[in-house]
Design a protein around this motif. Sequence first.
Motif, PDB file in Angstrom:
ATOM      1  N   LEU A 254       0.829  -1.207   0.000  1.00 24.52           N
ATOM      2  CA  LEU A 254       0.000   0.000   0.000  1.00 24.52           C
ATOM      3  C   LEU A 254       0.861   1.253   0.000  1.00 24.52           C
ATOM      4  O   LEU A 254       0.625   2.183  -0.789  1.00 24.52           O
ATOM      5  N   TYR A 255       1.872   1.284   0.849  1.00 27.76           N
ATOM      6  CA  TYR A 255       2.677   2.504   0.961  1.00 27.76           C
ATOM      7  C   TYR A 255       3.483   2.765  -0.313  1.00 27.76           C
ATOM      8  O   TYR A 255       3.490   3.889  -0.830  1.00 27.76           O
ATOM      9  N   CYS A 256       4.145   1.747  -0.818  1.00 26.34           N
ATOM     10  CA  CYS A 256       4.997   1.940  -2.005  1.00 26.34           C
ATOM     11  C   CYS A 256       4.164   2.316  -3.228  1.00 26.34           C
ATOM     12  O   CYS A 256       4.417   3.346  -3.882  1.00 26.34           O
ATOM     13  N   VAL A 257       3.160   1.512  -3.536  1.00 29.18           N
ATOM     14  CA  VAL A 257       2.339   1.774  -4.723  1.00 29.18           C
ATOM     15  C   VAL A 257       1.514   3.048  -4.545  1.00 29.18           C
ATOM     16  O   VAL A 257       1.430   3.890  -5.446  1.00 29.18           O
ATOM     17  N   GLY A 258       0.916   3.202  -3.364  1.00 32.58           N
ATOM     18  CA  GLY A 258       0.069   4.369  -3.105  1.00 32.58           C
ATOM     19  C   GLY A 258       0.845   5.674  -3.148  1.00 32.58           C
ATOM     20  O   GLY A 258       0.368   6.675  -3.693  1.00 32.58           O
ATOM     21  N   THR A 259       2.062   5.683  -2.594  1.00 36.84           N
ATOM     22  CA  THR A 259       2.868   6.900  -2.589  1.00 36.84           C
ATOM     23  C   THR A 259       3.290   7.284  -4.001  1.00 36.84           C
ATOM     24  O   THR A 259       3.202   8.458  -4.398  1.00 36.84           O
ATOM     25  N   ILE A 260       3.730   6.314  -4.781  1.00 36.43           N
ATOM     26  CA  ILE A 260       4.134   6.598  -6.168  1.00 36.43           C
ATOM     27  C   ILE A 260       2.953   7.123  -6.974  1.00 36.43           C
ATOM     28  O   ILE A 260       3.076   8.094  -7.737  1.00 36.43           O
ATOM     29  N   LEU A 261       1.785   6.511  -6.795  1.00 37.40           N
ATOM     30  CA  LEU A 261       0.600   6.974  -7.531  1.00 37.40           C
ATOM     31  C   LEU A 261       0.181   8.370  -7.076  1.00 37.40           C
ATOM     32  O   LEU A 261      -0.167   9.228  -7.905  1.00 37.40           O
ATOM     33  N   SER A 262       0.202   8.615  -5.777  1.00 35.49           N
ATOM     34  CA  SER A 262      -0.248   9.914  -5.262  1.00 35.49           C
ATOM     35  C   SER A 262       0.636  11.050  -5.750  1.00 35.49           C
ATOM     36  O   SER A 262       0.176  12.185  -5.925  1.00 35.49           O
ATOM     37  N   MET A 263       1.909  10.771  -5.992  1.00 34.51           N
ATOM     38  CA  MET A 263       2.820  11.812  -6.465  1.00 34.51           C
ATOM     39  C   MET A 263       2.561  12.203  -7.919  1.00 34.51           C
ATOM     40  O   MET A 263       3.136  13.179  -8.419  1.00 34.51           O
ATOM     41  N   GLN A 264       1.691  11.462  -8.601  1.00 32.46           N
ATOM     42  CA  GLN A 264       1.322  11.825  -9.975  1.00 32.46           C
ATOM     43  C   GLN A 264       0.317  12.976 -10.007  1.00 32.46           C
ATOM     44  O   GLN A 264       0.103  13.579 -11.061  1.00 32.46           O
ATOM     45  N   ILE A 265      -0.302  13.276  -8.865  1.00 32.94           N
ATOM     46  CA  ILE A 265      -1.207  14.426  -8.783  1.00 32.94           C
ATOM     47  C   ILE A 265      -0.352  15.683  -8.651  1.00 32.94           C
ATOM     48  O   ILE A 265       0.427  15.817  -7.697  1.00 32.94           O
ATOM     49  N   SER A 266      -0.483  16.608  -9.577  1.00 31.92           N
ATOM     50  CA  SER A 266       0.393  17.786  -9.614  1.00 31.92           C
ATOM     51  C   SER A 266       0.336  18.582  -8.324  1.00 31.92           C
ATOM     52  O   SER A 266       1.363  19.089  -7.849  1.00 31.92           O
ATOM     53  N   PHE A 267      -0.846  18.706  -7.751  1.00 29.08           N
ATOM     54  CA  PHE A 267      -1.021  19.502  -6.538  1.00 29.08           C
ATOM     55  C   PHE A 267      -0.340  18.845  -5.335  1.00 29.08           C
ATOM     56  O   PHE A 267       0.023  19.515  -4.374  1.00 29.08           O
ATOM     57  N   VAL A 268      -0.163  17.529  -5.381  1.00 30.49           N
ATOM     58  CA  VAL A 268       0.474  16.793  -4.285  1.00 30.49           C
ATOM     59  C   VAL A 268       1.989  16.760  -4.487  1.00 30.49           C
ATOM     60  O   VAL A 268       2.763  17.067  -3.577  1.00 30.49           O
ATOM     61  N   GLY A 269       2.415  16.403  -5.690  1.00 31.09           N
ATOM     62  CA  GLY A 269       3.838  16.421  -6.005  1.00 31.09           C
ATOM     63  C   GLY A 269       4.676  15.567  -5.068  1.00 31.09           C
ATOM     64  O   GLY A 269       4.368  14.398  -4.824  1.00 31.09           O
ATOM     65  N   PHE A 270       5.721  16.161  -4.495  1.00 31.46           N
ATOM     66  CA  PHE A 270       6.646  15.429  -3.629  1.00 31.46           C
ATOM     67  C   PHE A 270       6.280  15.531  -2.147  1.00 31.46           C
ATOM     68  O   PHE A 270       7.082  15.154  -1.287  1.00 31.46           O
ATOM     69  N   GLN A 271       5.081  16.029  -1.836  1.00 30.00           N
ATOM     70  CA  GLN A 271       4.675  16.140  -0.439  1.00 30.00           C
ATOM     71  C   GLN A 271       4.730  14.820   0.327  1.00 30.00           C
ATOM     72  O   GLN A 271       5.100  14.810   1.502  1.00 30.00           O
ATOM     73  N   PRO A 272       4.348  13.669  -0.274  1.00 29.86           N
ATOM     74  CA  PRO A 272       4.379  12.414   0.492  1.00 29.86           C
ATOM     75  C   PRO A 272       5.749  12.030   1.043  1.00 29.86           C
ATOM     76  O   PRO A 272       5.823  11.203   1.952  1.00 29.86           O
ATOM     77  N   ILE A 273       6.814  12.614   0.503  1.00 32.76           N
ATOM     78  CA  ILE A 273       8.137  12.297   1.047  1.00 32.76           C
ATOM     79  C   ILE A 273       8.840  13.540   1.603  1.00 32.76           C
ATOM     80  O   ILE A 273       9.989  13.454   2.042  1.00 32.76           O
ATOM     81  N   GLN A 274       8.146  14.680   1.596  1.00 35.30           N
ATOM     82  CA  GLN A 274       8.783  15.909   2.059  1.00 35.30           C
ATOM     83  C   GLN A 274       8.042  16.605   3.191  1.00 35.30           C
ATOM     84  O   GLN A 274       8.672  17.317   3.972  1.00 35.30           O
ATOM     85  N   SER A 275       6.738  16.425   3.301  1.00 32.09           N
ATOM     86  CA  SER A 275       5.973  17.169   4.297  1.00 32.09           C
ATOM     87  C   SER A 275       5.854  16.400   5.604  1.00 32.09           C
ATOM     88  O   SER A 275       5.849  15.165   5.625  1.00 32.09           O
ATOM     89  N   SER A 276       5.747  17.144   6.688  1.00 27.85           N
ATOM     90  CA  SER A 276       5.675  16.534   8.015  1.00 27.85           C
ATOM     91  C   SER A 276       4.414  15.707   8.199  1.00 27.85           C
ATOM     92  O   SER A 276       4.413  14.737   8.963  1.00 27.85           O
ATOM     93  N   GLU A 277       3.318  16.084   7.508  1.00 28.90           N
ATOM     94  CA  GLU A 277       2.064  15.344   7.667  1.00 28.90           C
ATOM     95  C   GLU A 277       2.182  13.897   7.195  1.00 28.90           C
ATOM     96  O   GLU A 277       1.395  13.045   7.604  1.00 28.90           O
TER      97      GLU A 277
END
Length: 719
Positions: A254-277
């Motif tokens: 879930l984490y690997c596939v979900g994170t890679i897919l979520s980063m395809q949303i322009s508004f999200v970008g690199f937040q999944p690996i950069q933001s504190s949330e």
Amino acid sequence: MTADSSNVSGGVTTKAKGLLTWEKQEHLVKLAILILAAVLSFATRLFSVLRFESVIHEFDPYFNYRTTRFLAEQGFYKFHNWFDDRAWYPLGRIIGGTIYPGLMVTSAALYRLMWMLNITIDIRNVCVFLAPFFSSLTTLVTYALTKEIHSTGAGLVAAALISIVPGYISRSVAGSYDNEGIAIFCMLFTYYLWIKAVKTGTIFWSAMSALAYFYMVSSWGGYVFLINLIPLHVLALMITGRFSHRIYIAYSTLYCVGTILSMQISFVGFQPIQSSEHMLALGVFGLCQIHGFVDYLRSRMPKEHFDLLFKTLVSSVISVVVIVGTLLTLTGKVSPWTGRFYSLLDPSYAKNHIPIIASVSEHQPTSWSSFYFDLQILVFLFPAGLYFCFSRLTDSNIFIILYGVTSIYFAGVMVRLMLVLAPVMCVLSGIAISHLLAKYIKSVDTGSSKPATESKRQHKKLEQQSGGVKSEVAIGFVAIITLMLIVYTLHCTWVTSEAYSSPSIVLSARSHDGGRIIFDDFREAYYWLQMNTPENARIMSWWDYGYQITAMANRTILVDNNTWNNTHISRVGQAMASSEEKAYEIMRELDVDYVLVIFGGLTGYSSDDINKFLWMVRIGGSTDRGAHIKEKDYYAANGEFRVDKEGSPTLLNCLMYKMCYYRFGQMYTEGGKAQGYDRVRAAEIGNKDFELDVLEEAYTTEHWLVRIYKVKDLPNRGV
């Protein structure tokens, strides 16, 4: 012998047929209940359409509708690269990189699909009815989730409860075309697939949950709650000694596939690996790898060697994580928490530091009455459902407990998050009702005509199974539960009809004879703007109305509901809070052609700009250029905010006051009251006889709800 064998086989066949028939009947009843719940979920959200018309509600939905219409007409490529020059003049806005596109893509896909099937429907009607349609899907997925956690009976009850719960209906009525309309379905669907992945430990269900998570990320910024709750569940399973190979596969996938897919949303970008949330999810993923590595070492090494290596490994990992995390934070590689996230941890943070967040009504703390208003009996059944989950702890029960406890805290901090709480309230209440009814219904005496001895024997056996509950007590308990559910249904219907089915764009009130009065001033004003102003006219208003002006009047606005640029909004607040002369300088600086204000003093509409004015003052004074604007200057000598003669001279002579009350001093609003009596503030205005110097009245709607002023040109030199 042959005859006997045939009789026996015939009896078995008859019995099997009867059993099969009973199973079919049971499945038919379940299907009927689910279909009824789904239909009820859709139908109960149509009050606004039946009472008014098929119209988009509120403010944000108008931006969503405008972008969806652009997507349906122009295609995804142009939509993704769309630069909107009608918003945030003179800055503009890149639409594709600043939105969650899931809602728009879903609507456009359904629109295209229906046209392919020769169902000719306007894109506006797709947008209006999308939320009720997805609420029906939410009903079905709630059944599947609750069934996976507890039982079929609990699933059916939960589905029925969520179909009409006001806490969810408030954001999913027909016309409420906002991200939350589909996000709750995405969230519960992701949770359901996550539970399936945890139970089976297969890559298939884990990958499916990652796809559902991707849909959630594309639809709503609230996905942050989801990507923190699932790691919290894994962490709880680790602490309680329930971590296993199944959990490792489920979460890692879930984490690997979900994170890679979520980063395809322009508004999200690199937040999944950069933001504190998102750091909790990353940290738990690392813990999973360490846990798996430690388990491998334990199976390969003697206990003494393992203990020494384990202590060394733990201390080393903790040191490295702390050092690296500190360095990344200090260098800005990991961004700090956002203001909205801080507000969830400290409710006073936004009020003290970011007034633009605190000014939004849905970001206010939830009152106790709101819990009962939006959830009714679920408030009392929720603890019972938690108790039954605690009494039989499983991996899935631990998840729903964590969901319930965290969501009730966040819903208490921010009223908007009542939407996240409502589904888990229905799930746990469904578990409680199902568990209690299953226990007490066994003791209900059906009054069968069997022999007395056999009836007594059966009655005694039932009492033992149900803990010694007498039939009369069981009947009374079942009757009480039934009555509570009936009252819940009536309450939900009333709340939906009266509180959540009135579009803010069209207002209504009751006359003295009980008839309904319709105020259509908003659309009247926007239509006037569209037909009577130049196409390139620039409109200044408070940010609440920006989306509606661009969508309905098709005119350029300075600020809107995106609120991404606090400095620009502050400048508008400074203009509203300043005197005419200073406001004129700001308006010329911003190239303003028209100014629009909302005024409810004549009709009694309380959500007008005078009641929002103090937020304009606070936001206007929150930047360096607005440091001269002090909130205390707008209060009367006794510390009150007053619009009568006792009001502050600064308030009585500011631009907002003059635009709202221009010519109002000549109006009679109520019998027995003086001219210029404000029905919202219940006071006679203090500054009546004045003329506007830098503005001229361009248009005032029928009920004075919307007032539009034209900014005068600079006088010619020498005149």
